[in-house]
Structure formats: structure tokens, C-alpha cells
Design a protein around this motif. Structure first.
Motif, PDB file in Angstrom:
ATOM      1  N   MET A   3       0.845  -1.189   0.000  1.00 54.75           N
ATOM      2  CA  MET A   3       0.000   0.000   0.000  1.00 54.75           C
ATOM      3  C   MET A   3       0.881   1.240   0.000  1.00 54.75           C
ATOM      4  SD  MET A   3      -3.356  -0.821   2.304  1.00 54.75           S
ATOM      5  CE  MET A   3      -4.375   0.271   1.311  1.00 54.75           C
ATOM      6  N   ARG A   4       0.399   2.294  -0.647  1.00 57.63           N
ATOM      7  CA  ARG A   4       1.158   3.539  -0.759  1.00 57.63           C
ATOM      8  C   ARG A   4       0.239   4.742  -0.583  1.00 57.63           C
ATOM      9  NH1 ARG A   4       0.255   6.053  -5.802  1.00 57.63           N
ATOM     10  NH2 ARG A   4       2.055   7.386  -5.436  1.00 57.63           N
ATOM     11  N   LEU A   5       0.817   5.825  -0.072  1.00 56.31           N
ATOM     12  CA  LEU A   5       0.110   7.085  -0.021  1.00 56.31           C
ATOM     13  C   LEU A   5      -0.057   7.580  -1.446  1.00 56.31           C
ATOM     14  CD1 LEU A   5      -1.033   9.145   2.034  1.00 56.31           C
ATOM     15  CD2 LEU A   5       1.171  10.331   1.893  1.00 56.31           C
ATOM     16  N   ALA A   6      -1.282   7.969  -1.832  1.00 62.48           N
ATOM     17  CA  ALA A   6      -1.554   8.363  -3.208  1.00 62.48           C
ATOM     18  C   ALA A   6      -2.115   9.771  -3.320  1.00 62.48           C
ATOM     19  CB  ALA A   6      -2.529   7.378  -3.858  1.00 62.48           C
ATOM     20  N   ASP A   7      -2.749  10.259  -2.264  1.00 67.18           N
ATOM     21  CA  ASP A   7      -3.472  11.526  -2.328  1.00 67.18           C
ATOM     22  C   ASP A   7      -3.415  12.177  -0.958  1.00 67.18           C
ATOM     23  OD1 ASP A   7      -6.012  13.050  -1.650  1.00 67.18           O
ATOM     24  OD2 ASP A   7      -6.369  12.808  -3.783  1.00 67.18           O
TER      25      ASP A   7
END
Length: 265
Positions: A50-54
Motif C-alpha cells: 500500500m502507498r500514499l496516493a493523495d
């Protein structure tokens, strides 16, 4: 100069003089606090793939160069998407509210969608002849302005409200830590209104109340490219739009809502 912040305790940080923005030695540029919020979200109950996207930040007022407390909670937890919420406070008073989406990474074999993005971008120019100053009348030069290196491709302050520049932070966000890609992008992203500054700040106010950054790809390397345009519609409002890129190409966008006013005498 060692960093922008020094960790004091869990969720508490000392703001160093390097965080001070151009308007006052006592108020921070919003870039470092934005990155500090991202740092906290990235560290909050991380999950594999999972990654920070916004990330959207609402700036509630001047952020003092003082100890800051940051808290984060999960608003919506899901298998593929999570909504996080953070509060940055000084002396118990919230100064930044933020929400961020963390999503599952796109599969490596997913079709590439380019939209209107150019195939190539101009590389980081050699330093000689490409320095860009963000100096304004009466600006405080010893804080943030001295901790970021800019190299201009076109435009810049006082040239019509547009700018294409490469920038990089020159010191860590938190002492003893290597900044993450998202942190590097956010230290710079709030400067869209600064690198495009055309109005005379002695006559007109043009400051942002928020910052919204969306990255479909994590940046690579220490340099971030910003292609920014400042807009103002008399009788209505203003915005700054920024296309963010790295050495591989475009990777996301930044948006600021601007308070555009005449300075009161």
C-alpha cells in the motif's frame, strides 16, 4: 543547518529556524509541515503493497516556528483503500487538518495510461546560469529559502505567473532520517505560489489556504520538477496549478486555492 525538525517524542517535533517562510522568521513555510504530515501518515499502521496516493491539507492559519504535535487516525479502513486523517497542532491549537488516501499499488503489468503527458521532459539544468531566487521585497531569507535549491527552465517570479523549475531540499526533514519520496515532493509542492509570484506583495495578497497533491507514481531521486501556473479571476478568486515530475517524467499534480486580495492600507 541539520534539518527542518528534530523529534522530541512520539508525535512531537521541535520546529527549527530552517522551517521559517519568506514572510516572517516566526511563521513556517507550509512545505515542511506538509511533509511532516505525510511522514506521520506513511508510518501509521503501514501495510505491505500500500502507498500514499493523495493528500489534502487545509492550512488553518500561520504555522508558528514552535513545537508541533501531530496525530493521525484511520477514518476508513479497507482491503484496497484507506482514508487517513491527521491534525497538526501548536500549543494545543490545530494549525493544519489533513486527509490522505492510501491505496494498494497498481500491478506491474497494468496497462500504462499516459493521457496528455509529454514523452520527455527537459533534464535538471547545470547550475551555472540557472539559479532561481524566490526573493520578494522584505522576504526572510534565512529559513526555508536557504534550504531549497532551485534551477529554472523558464519563467519564475515576476515573469507572468508561470514557472518551470527543478528543486531539491538541501537537508533532511527530520534530523537523522532520509526523506521518503512523498516527503521530498511535499517540501516543494507548496512553493507553486512562490515560484510563479508576479503580483507585488506590497500591493496584493496572494496566499494559499490549502494544498492538494495527488501522485500516481512515487518520485525517484532528490530533484522534483514543478511546472506551475498562477491564475486569478477578478471578482472571483485564484488558484495555482502545478504539474509535478522527476527525472523519469510527470508523476502527479498539485493544486492550491489562493486568497487574492488588495493589501489594506
Amino acid at each position: 543547518m541539520e534539518s527542518f525538525y528534530r523529534r522530541l517524542d512520539e508525535g512531537r517535533y521541535e520546529s527549527l529556524p530552517t522551517t521559517a517562510g519568506p514572510w516572517s522568521p516566526h511563521a513556517q513555510h507550509a512545505g515542511p509541515p506538509s511533509a511532516l504530515v505525510a511522514r506521520t501518515m506513511e508510518a501509521h499502521q503501514p501495510r505491505e503493497r500500500m502507498r500514499l496516493a493523495d493528500l489534502r491539507l487545509d492550512i488553518l492559519g500561520p504555522i508558528p516556528v514552535a513545537p508541533l504535535d501531530v496525530e493521525v487516525r484511520t477514518v476508513r479502513q479497507g482491503r484496497s483503500m484507506e482514508l487517513l486523517e491527521a491534525t497538526l497542532s501548536a500549543s494545543g491549537t490545530p494549525v493544519v487538518l489533513a486527509r490522505g488516501w492510501r491505496i494498494v499499488r497498481t500491478p506491474d503489468d497494468f496497462p500504462r495510461l499516459r493521457g496528455y503527458r509529454p514523452e520527455d521532459i527537459a533534464p535538471v539544468p547545470d547550475q551555472q546560469g540557472h539559479g532561481l531566487g524566490l526573493l520578494m521585497p522584505g522576504a526572510h531569507e534565512d529559513g526555508y529559502l536557504s534550504c531549497v535549491e532551485w534551477r529554472a527552465l523558464e519563467g519564475g517570479p515576476g515573469t507572468g505567473g508561470t514557472a518551470v523549475v527543478w528543486g531539491r531540499q538541501l537537508l533532511p526533514l527530520v534530523a537523522g532520517e532520509e526523506p521518503t519520496p512523498w516527503q521530498r515532493a511535499l517540501v516543494l509542492a507548496d512553493s507553486g505560489g512562490g515560484i510563479t509570484m508576479t503580483v507585488d506583495p506590497r500591493k496584493h495578497t496572494y496566499v494559499n489556504c490549502n494544498l492538494h497533491v495527488v501522485l500516481d507514481r512515487d518520485p525517484e531521486g532528490e530533484w522534483i520538477r514543478m511546472s506551475s501556473q498562477a491564475l486569478a479571476s477578478p471578482g472571483h478568486g485564484g488558484t495555482v496549478h502545478t504539474a509535478l515530475a522527476d527525472v523519469r517524467g510527470d508523476l502527479g499534480t498539485g493544486l492550491q486555492t489562493m486568497l487574492a486580495q488588495d493589501v489594506r492600507s
